[in-house]
Structures are given as C-alpha cells and as structure tokens.
Design an enzyme around this catalytic site. Structure first.
Site, mmCIF file in Angstrom:
data_model
loop_
_atom_site.group_PDB
_atom_site.id
_atom_site.type_symbol
_atom_site.label_atom_id
_atom_site.label_comp_id
_atom_site.label_asym_id
_atom_site.label_seq_id
_atom_site.Cartn_x
_atom_site.Cartn_y
_atom_site.Cartn_z
ATOM 1 N N CYS A 41 0.846 -1.194 0.000
ATOM 2 C CA CYS A 41 0.000 0.000 0.000
ATOM 3 C C CYS A 41 0.886 1.251 0.000
ATOM 4 C CB CYS A 41 -0.898 -0.014 1.237
ATOM 5 S SG CYS A 41 -1.947 1.438 1.426
ATOM 6 N N THR A 43 0.661 3.498 2.086
ATOM 7 C CA THR A 43 1.036 3.673 3.491
ATOM 8 C C THR A 43 2.370 3.012 3.782
ATOM 9 O OG1 THR A 43 -1.284 3.778 4.163
ATOM 10 C CG2 THR A 43 0.333 3.234 5.872
ATOM 11 N N HIS A 46 5.110 5.130 2.503
ATOM 12 C CA HIS A 46 5.344 6.272 3.390
ATOM 13 C C HIS A 46 6.176 5.856 4.603
ATOM 14 C CE1 HIS A 46 2.758 8.498 0.895
ATOM 15 N NE2 HIS A 46 1.595 8.148 1.429
ATOM 16 N N CYS A 96 -12.905 0.342 18.839
ATOM 17 C CA CYS A 96 -13.050 0.032 20.264
ATOM 18 C C CYS A 96 -14.359 -0.669 20.592
ATOM 19 C CB CYS A 96 -12.918 1.314 21.086
ATOM 20 S SG CYS A 96 -14.315 2.469 20.912
ATOM 21 N N CYS A 99 -17.292 3.500 21.906
ATOM 22 C CA CYS A 99 -17.546 4.930 21.756
ATOM 23 C C CYS A 99 -18.899 5.172 21.084
ATOM 24 C CB CYS A 99 -16.427 5.598 20.950
ATOM 25 S SG CYS A 99 -16.389 5.131 19.200
ATOM 26 N N CYS A 102 -19.145 3.929 17.440
ATOM 27 C CA CYS A 102 -19.239 2.468 17.357
ATOM 28 C C CYS A 102 -20.639 2.000 17.726
ATOM 29 C CB CYS A 102 -18.204 1.811 18.261
ATOM 30 S SG CYS A 102 -16.509 1.869 17.612
ATOM 31 N N ILE A 178 -6.003 3.289 -6.170
ATOM 32 C CA ILE A 178 -7.370 3.362 -5.663
ATOM 33 C C ILE A 178 -8.207 4.281 -6.544
ATOM 34 C CG2 ILE A 178 -8.815 4.104 -3.725
ATOM 35 C CD1 ILE A 178 -6.741 3.079 -1.835
#
Length: 358
Positions: A41, A43, A46, A96, A99, A102, A178
């Site tokens: 990717c 990412t 990077h 999580c 929250c 979520c 993408i």
C-alpha cells in the site's frame, strides 16, 4: 518460542529490515492468520520513506503491512464461528466498540481506531494476529493475487457505490491505484497523458456509469426490455456490457436464461447473434472513448468479458461498429489490443500502453 520472518520498521529513519521476530500468540477473541500473499500500500511506502505522516503515527520497531490473504492457523479463547484452515483476509482498522460512533454503527469514525501495520504489528510476516471480528472470510474460488489487495479495492468500490452516479460528472483526485479502481468499478476507463516531467501518467475517467447510447428500433426494444428487467429508467454502460447485461441480451435474443459464463462459452465461439449484438455494443463504447480522448497510441482492453473472449473485438460486428461514421480514417489509426494479464486492471493496462507507445 517460535520465530518467523517479518519486514520490520526498525527505527525512526528511512528503510526497512527483514528480521526474525516471535510468532504472535492469539489472545482471547483473536485469530492467528498464516499469511499467503500480501500487497504493498502507499502507506507502506510512506513508512519506508519515513515521511512526516509516518513520524507522527508509527512507533518503531513495528512489523508493517495490512493488505493480505491467508488462512486461519489458530483460534484464541472464546472465538466461535471460525475454523482453522479457512481462507481469510482482515479489516485493518481495529475499533473500540464502546464509543458513540461504534454504538451507532459508524465504526469508520471510531475515535479510538488502531491500524494493523501502523499502530500494531502487521502482515508483512509469516503470521499476523487480529481480532476475530475483523476477520473476513474469502471465497476459495477467488484469485489470491486479487484478494491480497481487497483493502484498496474495498475502499474504492465502497466510495464509488455510495451514491447513484448515473449521468453525474465525477472528480477523482489522485491517479493512484485506488483512484484507478474507483473509476473501474464496472466499465472503467483510463488514458495516458504526459505530465510536466515528460513521463506518462495514467488518468482514470468514468466509463461504466455513463448512459449507454442505443441506435435504431431493435436496440431501443432491447433497452426497454432490459430496463424493465432491472427496474431502471435508463441503462448505463455497466448495465449493458457487464455479465448482467450479457445475460439480459441473450435472454432478449433467445428467450434463454443463462449465466454469463455459460453464454460466453457457447455463444462467443462463433459469430452468433448474441456475439454480434454484444460486440456492436462493446465497439460503440470503445469508439466513443477513442474519439473523446484521441488515443492514437492505441486502445488497450483489460479484464472483463472482452478480454476472455477474443472474438468480441475480432469479429466483423466489432469492426463495423468501431469504424462507423465520418471518423473512419482517424479510427483506423487506433489499434485495439487485448492486454492478456487477467489481473492487471486499468493501472496495468495503462502502463502496458505506456511501454507500447514509448
């Protein structure tokens, strides 16, 4: 302690290392996955370069990578509904579950999200461990080379299909994979242009969501038939040239309800009525694209029905429709080539075209 090979970001500086690290042990509610294949990717690039974003988010040492496919190797305590040996991938954003976002089903906006391969050890290793709720089951019939990059495909496809884009102008910023996939969620198109440095740049555009042009009473009769079958007011390129379009075309012409792969296997081996109609429609889409971009370097076909069935672009019906009209001399200068790498997508086809026109 069992050890494994892994690609690690060892320190807060450019570069990566191949290291031996411990095989993770799945805790309660977690799954250990044996990685078969991975994809790189942006990412990951990077993190390799150690740019400003990476310095803010990654805390070395860290195993990177989050696009992958593999099989379940071990189940942690309390995991149900999954079995060892199942082919899987994984959602890389771990939320999580507590929250407000979520609880309202908007887990994509969880303020406590952690990411595989960024905030916790990732998949550029022999094994990766993730929560069972993040495991995605993969159909065994799918090619692992494709599944390995489902993370990127999912991003693009989800974004492109969130709204009805029929007849709309769409801006896709960025010409990365993408962006290319986003344009290619159906009948996708991309052209090569010169950038300011003299290099070739694949530029995606919208093809499948554009209203398809029908000509004559026979074609208009098919348009009315297909629109009724699909419950639509009008048909886009995707509706006509996809597998569902081929099924409807064959049904319209023969009265037979067949699957697209069955139709292609039987009707695309010789010049049948189904082949002639489909080739004419496909040629019209290619012709319109060629004239709108003046792609004199060539038109490269990748993926889909036309790539798997050479007669679609080699039959007389395709040539007749492609050269139709007052621009025949210009269109005769545009070669139509099939790019036979089935996993290439628009990006691969564009770069193949670049090599051909260099």
């Amino acid at each position: 302690m069992r050890m494994m090979d892994a690609i690690v970001k060892p320190a807060a500086a450019p570069g990566l290392e191949l290291r031996q690290v411990p095989v993770p042990t799945p805790g309660a509610g977690e799954v250990l996955i044996k990685v078969h294949k991975t994809a790189i990717c942006g990412t990951d690039v990077h993190i390799y370069d150690w740019n400003e974003w990476s310095a803010q988010h990654v805390k070395p040492p860290m195993v990177i990578g989050h696009e992958y496919v593999g099989e379940i190797a071990e189940l942690g305590a309390g995991v149900t509904g999954l079995t060892v040996g199942q082919r899987v991938s994984g959602e890389g954003h771990i939320t999580c579950g507590h929250c407000r976002n979520c609880h309202t089903g908007n887990i994509q906006w969880c303020k406590n999200t952690t990411s595989v391969g960024v905030d916790r050890d990732g998949a550029f290793a022999e094994y990766v461990c993730i929560p069972a709720r993040n495991v995605v089951l993969i159909d065994p019939s799918l090619d692992e080379d494709v599944v390995a990059m489902f993370d990127a495909v999912g991003n693009a496809t989800h974004t492109a299909l969130m709204w009805n884009l029929v007849g709309e102008d769409v801006l896709i910023t960025g010409a990365g994979p993408i962006g290319i996939i986003g344009a290619g969620t159906g009948l996708g198109t991309a052209s090569l242009i010169r950038d300011s440095h003299g290099s070739w740049l694949p530029l995606p555009a919208e093809g499948g969501h554009v209203i398809f042009p029908f000509i004559g009473k026979e074609e208009e009769a098919f348009q009315d038939f297909a629109a009724r079958e699909l419950g639509l007011a009008c048909l886009s390129g995707d509706d006509v040239l996809s597998g569902r379009g081929l099924r409807l075309l064959h049904l319209f012409l023969t009265g037979e309800r067949r699957e697209a792969h069955e139709i292609a296997a039987e009707a695309f081996g010789s010049e049948t009525g189904t082949l002639r109609w489909y080739a004419r429609f496909y040629a019209r889409a290619c012709r319109n694209w060629a004239l709108s971009t003046l792609c004199t370097g060539g038109l490269f076909i990748t993926g889909g029905i036309a790539l798997r069935n050479p007669l679609v672009t080699e039959c007389a019906a395709f040539r007749e429709a492609f050269y139709e009209g007052p621009h025949r001399k210009l269109l005769e200068r545009i070669p139509v080539r099939r790019f036979t790498d089935m996993n290439s997508g628009l990006w691969g086809s564009a770069w193949f075209g670049m090599r051909m026109t260099a």
